[in-house]
Scaffold this active site. Sequence first.
Site, PDB file in Angstrom:
ATOM      1  N   GLU A  70      72.540  79.260  73.746  1.00 20.15           N
ATOM      2  CA  GLU A  70      72.526  78.561  72.459  1.00 20.15           C
ATOM      3  C   GLU A  70      71.272  78.877  71.656  1.00 20.15           C
ATOM      4  O   GLU A  70      71.284  78.894  70.430  1.00 20.15           O
ATOM      5  CB  GLU A  70      72.672  77.052  72.655  1.00 20.15           C
ATOM      6  CG  GLU A  70      74.059  76.607  73.110  1.00 20.15           C
ATOM      7  CD  GLU A  70      74.263  76.721  74.625  1.00 20.15           C
ATOM      8  OE1 GLU A  70      73.342  77.217  75.319  1.00 20.15           O
ATOM      9  OE2 GLU A  70      75.334  76.309  75.114  1.00 20.15           O
ATOM     10  N   PHE A 132      78.423  62.301  81.685  1.00 18.18           N
ATOM     11  CA  PHE A 132      78.241  63.719  81.983  1.00 18.18           C
ATOM     12  C   PHE A 132      77.926  64.491  80.702  1.00 18.18           C
ATOM     13  O   PHE A 132      78.629  64.369  79.707  1.00 18.18           O
ATOM     14  CB  PHE A 132      79.502  64.283  82.653  1.00 18.18           C
ATOM     15  CG  PHE A 132      79.368  65.753  82.961  1.00 18.18           C
ATOM     16  CD1 PHE A 132      78.418  66.206  83.865  1.00 18.18           C
ATOM     17  CD2 PHE A 132      80.170  66.686  82.327  1.00 18.18           C
ATOM     18  CE1 PHE A 132      78.270  67.565  84.120  1.00 18.18           C
ATOM     19  CE2 PHE A 132      80.040  68.040  82.584  1.00 18.18           C
ATOM     20  CZ  PHE A 132      79.082  68.478  83.491  1.00 18.18           C
ATOM     21  N   GLN A 133      76.859  65.254  80.731  1.00 19.14           N
ATOM     22  CA  GLN A 133      76.401  66.050  79.588  1.00 19.14           C
ATOM     23  C   GLN A 133      76.126  65.222  78.342  1.00 19.14           C
ATOM     24  O   GLN A 133      76.319  65.681  77.228  1.00 19.14           O
ATOM     25  CB  GLN A 133      77.379  67.190  79.293  1.00 19.14           C
ATOM     26  CG  GLN A 133      77.401  68.199  80.437  1.00 19.14           C
ATOM     27  CD  GLN A 133      78.100  69.487  80.081  1.00 19.14           C
ATOM     28  OE1 GLN A 133      79.054  69.493  79.320  1.00 19.14           O
ATOM     29  NE2 GLN A 133      77.615  70.598  80.654  1.00 19.14           N
ATOM     30  N   LYS A 182      83.451  63.342  70.911  1.00 19.35           N
ATOM     31  CA  LYS A 182      84.710  64.019  71.218  1.00 19.35           C
ATOM     32  C   LYS A 182      85.914  63.260  70.666  1.00 19.35           C
ATOM     33  O   LYS A 182      86.856  63.865  70.146  1.00 19.35           O
ATOM     34  CB  LYS A 182      84.841  64.205  72.738  1.00 19.35           C
ATOM     35  CG  LYS A 182      85.936  65.195  73.115  1.00 19.35           C
ATOM     36  CD  LYS A 182      85.832  65.656  74.552  1.00 19.35           C
ATOM     37  CE  LYS A 182      86.972  66.625  74.878  1.00 19.35           C
ATOM     38  NZ  LYS A 182      86.918  67.086  76.280  1.00 19.35           N
ATOM     39  N   MET A 496      49.100  89.906  72.866  1.00 20.79           N
ATOM     40  CA  MET A 496      48.292  89.066  71.989  1.00 20.79           C
ATOM     41  C   MET A 496      47.441  88.092  72.795  1.00 20.79           C
ATOM     42  O   MET A 496      46.289  87.821  72.455  1.00 20.79           O
ATOM     43  CB  MET A 496      49.200  88.314  71.011  1.00 20.79           C
ATOM     44  CG  MET A 496      48.446  87.538  69.954  1.00 20.79           C
ATOM     45  SD  MET A 496      47.323  88.596  69.014  1.00 20.79           S
ATOM     46  CE  MET A 496      48.342  89.037  67.621  1.00 20.79           C
TER      47      MET A 496
HETATM   48  C1  LIG Z   1      58.046  81.018  73.539  1.00 14.30           C
HETATM   49  C2  LIG Z   1      56.626  81.426  73.495  1.00 14.30           C
HETATM   50  N1  LIG Z   1      55.873  81.341  74.611  1.00 14.30           N
HETATM   51  C3  LIG Z   1      54.575  81.726  74.587  1.00 14.30           C
HETATM   52  C4  LIG Z   1      54.004  82.189  73.444  1.00 14.30           C
HETATM   53  C5  LIG Z   1      52.540  82.583  73.409  1.00 14.30           C
HETATM   54  N2  LIG Z   1      52.375  83.985  73.089  1.00 14.30           N
HETATM   55  C6  LIG Z   1      52.109  84.424  71.842  1.00 14.30           C
HETATM   56  S1  LIG Z   1      52.008  86.074  71.737  1.00 14.30           S
HETATM   57  C7  LIG Z   1      52.306  86.246  73.372  1.00 14.30           C
HETATM   58  C8  LIG Z   1      52.335  87.603  74.023  1.00 14.30           C
HETATM   59  C9  LIG Z   1      53.511  88.362  73.603  1.00 14.30           C
HETATM   60  O1  LIG Z   1      53.598  89.490  74.423  1.00 14.30           O
HETATM   61  P1  LIG Z   1      54.618  90.630  74.089  1.00 14.30           P
HETATM   62  O2  LIG Z   1      55.950  90.078  73.803  1.00 14.30           O
HETATM   63  O3  LIG Z   1      54.541  91.656  75.161  1.00 14.30           O
HETATM   64  O4  LIG Z   1      54.079  91.220  72.725  1.00 14.30           O
HETATM   65  P2  LIG Z   1      52.672  91.924  72.402  1.00 14.30           P
HETATM   66  O5  LIG Z   1      51.703  90.869  71.992  1.00 14.30           O
HETATM   67  O6  LIG Z   1      52.226  92.630  73.640  1.00 14.30           O
HETATM   68  O7  LIG Z   1      52.984  92.830  71.290  1.00 14.30           O
HETATM   69  C10 LIG Z   1      52.479  85.016  73.989  1.00 14.30           C
HETATM   70  C11 LIG Z   1      52.705  84.812  75.415  1.00 14.30           C
HETATM   71  C12 LIG Z   1      54.832  82.236  72.309  1.00 14.30           C
HETATM   72  N3  LIG Z   1      54.375  82.627  71.111  1.00 14.30           N
HETATM   73  N4  LIG Z   1      56.126  81.872  72.359  1.00 14.30           N
END
Ligand SMILES: Cc1ncc(C[n+]2csc(CCOP(=O)(O)OP(=O)(O)O)c2C)c(N)n1
Lengths: 581, 202
Positions: A70, A132-133, A182, A496
């Site tokens: 979803e 349920f659900q 429902k 990042m």
């Molecule tokens: C759902 C979610 N979990 C954690 C984060 C924190 N976060 C931001 S950037 C990042 C790293 C992303 O790594 P990648 O997808 O390999 O991309 P890159 O930065 O290496 O280009 C994370 C963990 C987020 N933005 N969203």
Amino acid sequence: MKQVTSNTTTPVAEPKKEVKSLSGAEALILSLLEEEVEHIFGYPGGAIMPVYDALYDYNDRVEHILVRHEQGGIHAAQGYARSSGRVGVVFATSGPGATNLITGLADALIDSTPLVCITGQVYAHLLGTDAFQEADVISITAPVTKWNYQVTNADEIPEVLAKAFYIAKSGRPGPVLIDITKNAQLQKFDFAGCKRCDHIRSYRPKPLVRKEYIEQAAELINKAEKPFVIWGQGVILGSAEQEFKAFIEKAGIPAAWTIMGAGALPSDHNQNVGMLGMHGNYGPNVLTNECDVLIAIGMRFDDRVTGRLDKYAKQAKVIHLDIDPSEIDKNVKTTVPVWGDCKETLPMLTQLVEQKRHEAWLQKFKDYYQQEVDAVIREELFPTSDGMTMGEVIQQLNEITGGEAIVVTDVGQHQMVACRYAKLNHTRSNITSGGLGTMGFALPAAIGAKVGAPARTVVAVIGDGGFQMTLQEMGTIMQSNIDVKILILNNQFLGMVRQWQELFHDRRYSFVNIQSPDYVQVAKGYGISGQKVSEREGLKAGLQEMLSHKGSYLLEVMVTRENNVFPMVPQGCSVSEIRLQ
Amino acid sequence: MSSQNHIERQEYNITVYTENQIGLLNRIAIIFSRRKINIESLNTSPSEIEGIHRFNIVIHETEEVVRKICGQIEKQVEVLKAYYNTNEDVIWQEMALYKVPTEVIAEKALVERLLRENGARVVVIRKDYTVFETTGHREETDNLIKVLQPFGLIEFVRSARIAIIKASDGFNRKLREFEKREPHQEVVENEYLNSRDKVFTM
Ligand SMILES: Cc1ncc(C[n+]2csc(CCOP(=O)(O)OP(=O)(O)O)c2C)c(N)n1
């Protein structure tokens, strides 16, 4: 306490229609058709089965795209809404189906994306019994929806749906969720047709435009020596790209964009001076603290844009154009508030501003840009070192697409690089999770973007981390035969986060080392062709292959492991303290 | 900054006119909880207009925060209007009930005098206990607790604050504007923005 009564919504017209007995579920489908819905992203389940049963008979008039999760469904609907300008529609079942929508709802709310989500709910007599659900979806989604409503009676459906669409798309758009028990889906009632909604007495989507403020704004602009326009997604949401262009061209003002506003003005427009914010361009950040009049258009002064607020544009008079009155003075004190739909306010302003050219001032942005080229951009786009950079991939992509593609990005370094460097010729071409920063957004959003703009090439730029969050949506691509170009920039890190650990946590790389499966093999399992490029020699051919391939394609590019995105305004610093390295 | 905030903080009375909608109370409440703002008092009641609800909310905050909060409240689809006022701008009352053992009252003439002095009214007298009521400002209702404590106060409860805005001429005229399709000056006005002197300094 039934809210949806005729004193609060006024029908557009009273079409004389024959009353016939219909189920709530069928009335729901007819209501969607009345709103000219052509695509639904969804996933069935027990509590929404009557709706799916009704849908079975309308397969020729509305296309339902079966997603794999979803969250994928709602992100696809977001991508659809953003590429097409229409309302995205999502179906999900009760309980876990509905709770899987939460991330997308939060994302759509903060990024003002119009959605109508329909969730099934347990029978009304079971509400509150831990059936349920059963999940308390109305309470859970209250903070992440523009409006939500639970339907327990079939006869409410036509009016509630009309209201839902009206609220989702009018004013500052946002996600709406309708939870239908429902019994209400099954119940037969006398259906007298659907009426579109265009008025709710307690709801004012557009504030009144006040001429005196337009006049004051024009006066400030006419007197300004260093005026600076910063724009956001409001220009796109208001379909005001032409009005915007006419305004800045007449007034001769340099203009910079927030990540959500990218593409509203073509990248190569002479007055487009680049991106704002944490990883934005050098000039726009530094000169924010030098301009004398700052004209903010359809943007909300997010902290990633402003940096430290008490050192943000303190020298400037601020004019803020926004459709949402609560945004005015929320983060940055305004000198002149111009609330209203910028499609209306911009032409009024254009009429009053003097034709001008601020050559020297514009040149200042270009000088800063040159400094940025020397310090960062040249090496990023045309590296002299061995490893491939994310920037050069985007640069090569630009050369092939010419800026004609829709670029969907996930979240992380690749997002910043792609948004900084992707050439965009058209509006509605940059689709990214700006406000919430939701990893896993890109692949499903790209699916929706393609469905919403089938004539355009859609490239999803994704990190190796984010791709693993929603890669199951390749199943949706396979089954619904959707043409999405998947470009994975693999740095073998949660890049990042690693960058922040390098810069601010003494290189203590805590759980950012992420392994990947063989993506080409995984894609192959879904019937999607692909290849992996590890050497520069193969990059151009790889991109060409991806873009010319008929149908979806996955290209994995191995980039340098420890590259950092610069420039950067470190958190808690002023925009003028932006670092080039 | 925080000490400065402290000085500016005071009680504000927020008055919200709304449609009558299930779930709206939650939507309004989470606007405060999301920002970690404590609601000192909250009352919902009918208003002068049938079908229109009125919320009275009291918070202790700076004007800046209250203004933004009202902006967020007005964004809710079923909210017609949100006003905020200082205590000086409103007439307000709270009601309190006190339960004390009847035998103490009966024995001690002093108690009766104290109750009279504090404007308390008897609501119920039973053999075992008596319930008094006072209406007034916080200090007045609080005061009686202190007075009754030594005499074995069994139970105490105070209502939320209700407040009437001194300068308001009711909501009827406004509502008619809301019912019009075209926005009218009256409807979209944002008091706080209009009255800002800063807007006009150029
Ligand atoms: C759902 C979610 N979990 C954690 C984060 C924190 N976060 C931001 S950037 C990042 C790293 C992303 O790594 P990648 O997808 O390999 O991309 P890159 O930065 O290496 O280009 C994370 C963990 C987020 N933005 N969203």
